[in-house]
Design an enzyme around this catalytic site. Structure first.
Site, PDB file in Angstrom:
ATOM      1  N   HIS A   1     -44.999  -6.020  -5.114  1.00 11.16           N
ATOM      2  CA  HIS A   1     -44.764  -5.978  -6.554  1.00 11.16           C
ATOM      3  C   HIS A   1     -44.670  -7.356  -7.204  1.00 11.16           C
ATOM      4  O   HIS A   1     -45.272  -7.613  -8.235  1.00 11.16           O
ATOM      5  CB  HIS A   1     -43.481  -5.183  -6.831  1.00 11.16           C
ATOM      6  CG  HIS A   1     -43.147  -5.040  -8.275  1.00 11.16           C
ATOM      7  ND1 HIS A   1     -42.375  -5.955  -8.956  1.00 11.16           N
ATOM      8  CD2 HIS A   1     -43.493  -4.094  -9.188  1.00 11.16           C
ATOM      9  CE1 HIS A   1     -42.254  -5.575 -10.222  1.00 11.16           C
ATOM     10  NE2 HIS A   1     -42.923  -4.458 -10.382  1.00 11.16           N
TER      11      HIS A   1
ATOM     12  N   HIS B   1     -37.667  -5.394  -6.515  1.00 11.87           N
ATOM     13  CA  HIS B   1     -38.617  -5.684  -7.589  1.00 11.87           C
ATOM     14  C   HIS B   1     -38.807  -7.186  -7.730  1.00 11.87           C
ATOM     15  O   HIS B   1     -39.597  -7.799  -7.049  1.00 11.87           O
ATOM     16  CB  HIS B   1     -38.179  -5.020  -8.895  1.00 11.87           C
ATOM     17  CG  HIS B   1     -38.540  -3.579  -8.984  1.00 11.87           C
ATOM     18  ND1 HIS B   1     -39.805  -3.151  -9.261  1.00 11.87           N
ATOM     19  CD2 HIS B   1     -37.797  -2.463  -8.810  1.00 11.87           C
ATOM     20  CE1 HIS B   1     -39.846  -1.825  -9.264  1.00 11.87           C
ATOM     21  NE2 HIS B   1     -38.633  -1.382  -8.981  1.00 11.87           N
TER      22      HIS B   1
ATOM     23  N   GLU C   1     -33.445  -2.588  -7.516  1.00 11.84           N
ATOM     24  CA  GLU C   1     -33.256  -1.713  -8.681  1.00 11.84           C
ATOM     25  C   GLU C   1     -32.106  -0.729  -8.493  1.00 11.84           C
ATOM     26  O   GLU C   1     -31.570  -0.203  -9.464  1.00 11.84           O
ATOM     27  CB  GLU C   1     -34.547  -0.956  -8.998  1.00 11.84           C
ATOM     28  CG  GLU C   1     -34.523  -0.351 -10.387  1.00 11.84           C
ATOM     29  CD  GLU C   1     -35.853   0.208 -10.842  1.00 11.84           C
ATOM     30  OE1 GLU C   1     -35.861   0.939 -11.849  1.00 11.84           O
ATOM     31  OE2 GLU C   1     -36.879  -0.084 -10.203  1.00 11.84           O
TER      32      GLU C   1
END
Length: 298
Positions: A232, A274, A289
């Site tokens: 990501h 993330h 998260e």
């Protein structure tokens, strides 16, 4: 290849699982700054884990990516209410609406010109905001390109990922734009970082690959050991390495200067890593998260 020497990983709770720690950056004060994408807040965390939370004026504003500005403040995107936010180390918050209605600002970086540059996912534009709050926008030639991550490259230009157009874009400070398609169809590039080798490095979330693009647009792709890891975000290390989050595999990965890829499991299952950043001392910080920040140290 999986590393045989697991680094030390410690998690620091900073919010409940509904708040959603997402973007992360090292501030000019040496603290770690984290966006709470679902709660509309910013957290300042000292290196020892002590933290303070600053609520925004709209809990549904969707603060996403955050970066240190040239003015000593932190700047961040507000994806859901289409504003750019600014917070000082003492916690004073201001924000600026972007000209494009429902533009969806997401990625943000400090440019070589002292301004902040950001992507507008929903409007297919790149924005520039001066530290005085003045905003300019640069339209992209493709509709539905979904510009995502952005970084100031070693060449002084802005490099950004086009998640749905499957390309990397380059915009110089004079407004000249170039788009470079990726070799792998449907790769879905997201995060991007400037490299010490003069290139920009990025992650392909849909293809499970890392990518490298040189200033002349030459692209090289490196498959991850786990192609389903869904990388990501990516950040440059202090030793020529690159660190990245594997959101779908609950891991942090490292590409060494020698080209070796190592992957490290996070201690809490399904923690949803993330954003990622690297401090001046080489310590890696990851926004989880599910409510925490992870510190990864060798």
């Amino acid at each position: 290849m999986t590393s045989s020497s697991q680094p030390s990983v410690r998690e620091f709770p900073i919010a409940d699982s509904a708040a959603g720690p997402y973007g992360i950056a090292v501030g000019p004060d040496g603290a770690i700054w984290v966006t709470l994408v679902h709660a509309g807040g910013i957290v300042r965390m000292a290196p020892d884990g002590e933290n303070r939370r600053f609520p925004l004026d709209d809990s549904a504003s969707g603060p996403s990516v955050i970066t240190a500005g040239s003015d000593g403040a932190l700047w961040f995107t507000r994806f859901r209410d289409h504003r750019i936010g600014r917070i000082t180390p003492s916690g004073q918050v201001t924000s600026y609406p972007i000209p494009s209605r429902e533009g969806g600002p997401y990625g943000i970086t400090a440019g070589s010109d002292g301004a902040l540059w950001f992507t507008e996912m929903n409007a297919d534009r790149i924005g520039r905001i001066g530290t005085d709050g003045s905003i300019e926008e640069y339209p992209l030639p493709e509709a539905g390109a979904y510009p995502s991550g952005i970084v100031a490259g070693p060449d002084g230009a802005l490099w950004f990922t086009l998640n749905q157009a499957n390309a990397i874009g380059r915009l110089d400070l004079g407004g000249e734009l170039a788009l470079h398609p990726l070799p792998t169809a449907g790769a879905g590039p997201v995060g991007i970082a400037a490299g010490a080798d003069g290139a920009a490095w990025f992650v392909e979330i849909a293809a499970g690959q890392l990518g490298r693009i040189t200033p002349d647009g030459k692209v090289t792709e490196l498959p991850l050991p786990d192609r389903a890891a869904r990388p990501h975000a990516i950040a440059a290390g202090t030793d020529g390495s690159y660190w990245f989050t594997e959101w779908g595999a609950n891991r942090v990965g490292r590409l060494g200067a020698d080209g070796t890829i190592r992957e490290y499991d996070l201690p809490t299952p399904a923690s949803e890593p993330h954003g990622i950043t690297v401090g001046p001392d080489g310590t890696v910080w990851v926004a989880l998260e599910t409510g925490a920040v992870a510190r990864v140290a060798g």
